[in-house]
Design a protein around this motif. Structure first.
Motif, short mmCIF file in Angstrom:
data_model
loop_
_atom_site.label_atom_id
_atom_site.label_comp_id
_atom_site.label_asym_id
_atom_site.label_seq_id
_atom_site.Cartn_x
_atom_site.Cartn_y
_atom_site.Cartn_z
N SER A 57 0.84 -1.21 0.00
CA SER A 57 0.00 0.00 0.00
C SER A 57 0.87 1.26 0.00
CB SER A 57 -0.93 0.01 1.22
OG SER A 57 -0.16 -0.10 2.42
N PRO A 58 1.57 1.52 -1.09
CA PRO A 58 2.40 2.74 -1.16
C PRO A 58 1.54 3.99 -1.06
CG PRO A 58 2.12 1.79 -3.33
CD PRO A 58 1.56 0.79 -2.37
N HIS A 59 2.17 5.06 -0.59
CA HIS A 59 1.46 6.34 -0.53
C HIS A 59 1.01 6.77 -1.92
CE1 HIS A 59 2.24 7.26 3.65
NE2 HIS A 59 3.53 7.03 3.50
N VAL A 60 -0.19 7.32 -1.97
CA VAL A 60 -0.69 7.97 -3.18
C VAL A 60 -1.10 9.38 -2.76
CG1 VAL A 60 -2.35 7.94 -5.07
CG2 VAL A 60 -1.52 5.77 -4.10
N MET A 61 -0.25 10.35 -3.09
CA MET A 61 -0.47 11.76 -2.74
C MET A 61 -0.20 12.60 -3.97
SD MET A 61 1.68 12.08 0.82
CE MET A 61 1.42 11.00 2.23
N GLY A 62 -1.14 13.45 -4.31
CA GLY A 62 -1.00 14.24 -5.52
C GLY A 62 0.27 15.06 -5.57
N GLU A 63 0.68 15.67 -4.44
CA GLU A 63 1.82 16.58 -4.44
C GLU A 63 3.16 15.86 -4.30
OE1 GLU A 63 1.56 19.82 -1.73
OE2 GLU A 63 -0.51 20.33 -2.28
N PHE A 64 3.18 14.73 -3.61
CA PHE A 64 4.46 14.09 -3.30
C PHE A 64 4.66 12.73 -3.96
CE2 PHE A 64 3.40 16.84 0.35
CZ PHE A 64 4.49 17.69 0.33
N TYR A 65 3.63 11.91 -3.96
CA TYR A 65 3.73 10.56 -4.51
C TYR A 65 2.51 10.31 -5.41
CZ TYR A 65 7.03 10.10 -0.63
OH TYR A 65 8.07 10.28 0.26
N PRO A 66 2.50 10.87 -6.61
CA PRO A 66 1.33 10.71 -7.49
C PRO A 66 1.30 9.33 -8.15
CG PRO A 66 3.02 12.01 -8.60
CD PRO A 66 3.53 11.76 -7.21
N ASN A 67 1.32 8.31 -7.29
CA ASN A 67 1.32 6.94 -7.80
C ASN A 67 -0.03 6.57 -8.39
OD1 ASN A 67 4.00 5.82 -7.25
ND2 ASN A 67 3.52 6.14 -5.09
N THR A 68 0.02 5.72 -9.38
CA THR A 68 -1.17 5.17 -10.02
C THR A 68 -0.88 3.69 -10.25
OG1 THR A 68 -0.35 5.52 -12.26
CG2 THR A 68 -1.57 7.36 -11.24
N PRO A 69 -1.87 2.92 -10.72
CA PRO A 69 -1.56 1.52 -11.06
C PRO A 69 -0.38 1.39 -12.02
CG PRO A 69 -3.93 1.85 -11.03
CD PRO A 69 -3.32 3.21 -10.84
N GLU A 70 -0.14 2.42 -12.84
CA GLU A 70 0.95 2.37 -13.80
C GLU A 70 2.33 2.43 -13.14
OE1 GLU A 70 -1.87 4.26 -14.23
OE2 GLU A 70 -2.61 2.73 -15.64
N THR A 71 2.42 2.95 -11.91
CA THR A 71 3.70 2.94 -11.18
C THR A 71 3.71 1.84 -10.11
OG1 THR A 71 2.89 4.59 -9.58
CG2 THR A 71 4.05 5.41 -11.54
N ILE A 72 2.56 1.56 -9.53
CA ILE A 72 2.49 0.61 -8.42
C ILE A 72 2.65 -0.83 -8.90
CG2 ILE A 72 1.00 -0.34 -6.60
CD1 ILE A 72 -0.21 2.52 -6.36
N ILE A 73 1.93 -1.20 -9.94
CA ILE A 73 1.96 -2.60 -10.39
C ILE A 73 3.34 -3.02 -10.90
CG2 ILE A 73 1.00 -4.22 -12.09
CD1 ILE A 73 -1.73 -2.86 -11.62
N PRO A 74 4.04 -2.20 -11.71
CA PRO A 74 5.39 -2.61 -12.11
C PRO A 74 6.34 -2.79 -10.92
CG PRO A 74 4.60 -0.91 -13.57
CD PRO A 74 3.61 -1.00 -12.45
N ALA A 75 6.22 -1.93 -9.90
CA ALA A 75 7.06 -2.08 -8.70
C ALA A 75 6.73 -3.39 -7.98
CB ALA A 75 6.85 -0.89 -7.76
N MET A 76 5.44 -3.74 -7.94
CA MET A 76 5.05 -5.00 -7.32
C MET A 76 5.58 -6.19 -8.12
SD MET A 76 1.29 -6.70 -6.79
CE MET A 76 1.25 -7.03 -8.55
#
Length: 242
Positions: A57-76
């Motif tokens: 459950s990585p942080h998803v924050m617009g200003e600091f960590y604008p993660n989306t499935p496109e960044t989270i799933i490859p890291a997983m």
């Protein structure tokens, strides 16, 4: 005198078969693990507690960590390739309740913890001005909010539970951080965590680990029998999510 000699119990002894659904294990995409090696070291420490199943459950924050499935799933997927045998992991997120979350809800681009539960958080300084609107939007997309670490929002630390009760009426489930049972975040946080626990307001528990130090402290958490009795049904309910 009797209370001085009360037997203490290790929290870790209750965690066999538990799925940790709030953690920062994915490498390089927030303020948690930096590398895959860091992630694997933490997972092996989790294994010592009998925990082998994870929702990242990585942080998803617009200003600091604008993660989306496109960044989270490859890291997983990168981490999955190195997972020790017998472990499993899926992708989720810890969503700051901000405009970025609203945008992701409108795009149907939110990663849930399981089924229709989504893990959310607030700033530690103040609740969002449009909190009611955000909670309504979450539920209007058939999702159920789990509020991460409600005990850590100092602006809710008044003498009553009215603000917490209001969140409950708005459909929020509460997830306690394991380390909040200790003075790790401060004695005020620990006091509020135990109050919420004693008053039956906690629904789930998870680790929120960012680094090995957190896991080492979790392994040393000792609690009184009364506290263990309060935690056991919460741990079982957390297990039943998966």
């Amino acid at each position: 005198m009797l209370s001085i000699f009360q037997k203490k119990y290790f929290l870790a002894d209750l965690l066999e078969g538990f799925t940790d659904f709030h953690n920062h294990l994915l490498p390089g995409i927030d303020d948690g693990a930096n590398t895959v090696d860091d992630s694997i070291a933490m997972i092996k420490k989790f294994n010592e507690f009998g925990i082998t199943n994870f929702v990242a459950s990585p942080h998803v924050m617009g200003e600091f960590y604008p993660n989306t499935p496109e960044t989270i799933i490859p890291a997983m997927e990168k981490l999955k390739k190195e997972l020790p045998k017998g472990n499993s992991i899926k992708a989720g997120g810890e969503y700051m309740m901000d405009q970025f979350l609203i945008d992701q809800l409108e795009k149907d681009n939110v990663l849930t913890i399981t089924d229709n539960y989504v893990l959310v958080e607030m700033s530690y300084f103040q609740a969002p001005i449009n909190l009611a609107e955000i909670l309504f939007k979450i539920q209007n997309t058939n999702l159920k909010p789990i509020l991460a670490h409600p005990e850590r929002y100092a602006f809710y630390h008044d003498s009553s539970f009215d603000k917490y009760k209001d969140l409950k009426t708005r459909g929020c489930n509460f997830q306690l951080n394991m380390l909040s049972l200790t003075p790790h975040y401060g004695k005020g946080i620990q006091k509020k965590a135990l109050q919420l626990l004693e008053n039956g307001m906690i629904d789930f528990i998870s680790s929120d680990v960012h680094r090995m130090e957190h896991l080492e402290k979790i392994g040393n958490i000792k609690l009184k029998k009364k506290q263990i009795n309060s935690l056991e049904p919460i741990i079982e309910k957390s297990k039943a999510l998966f």
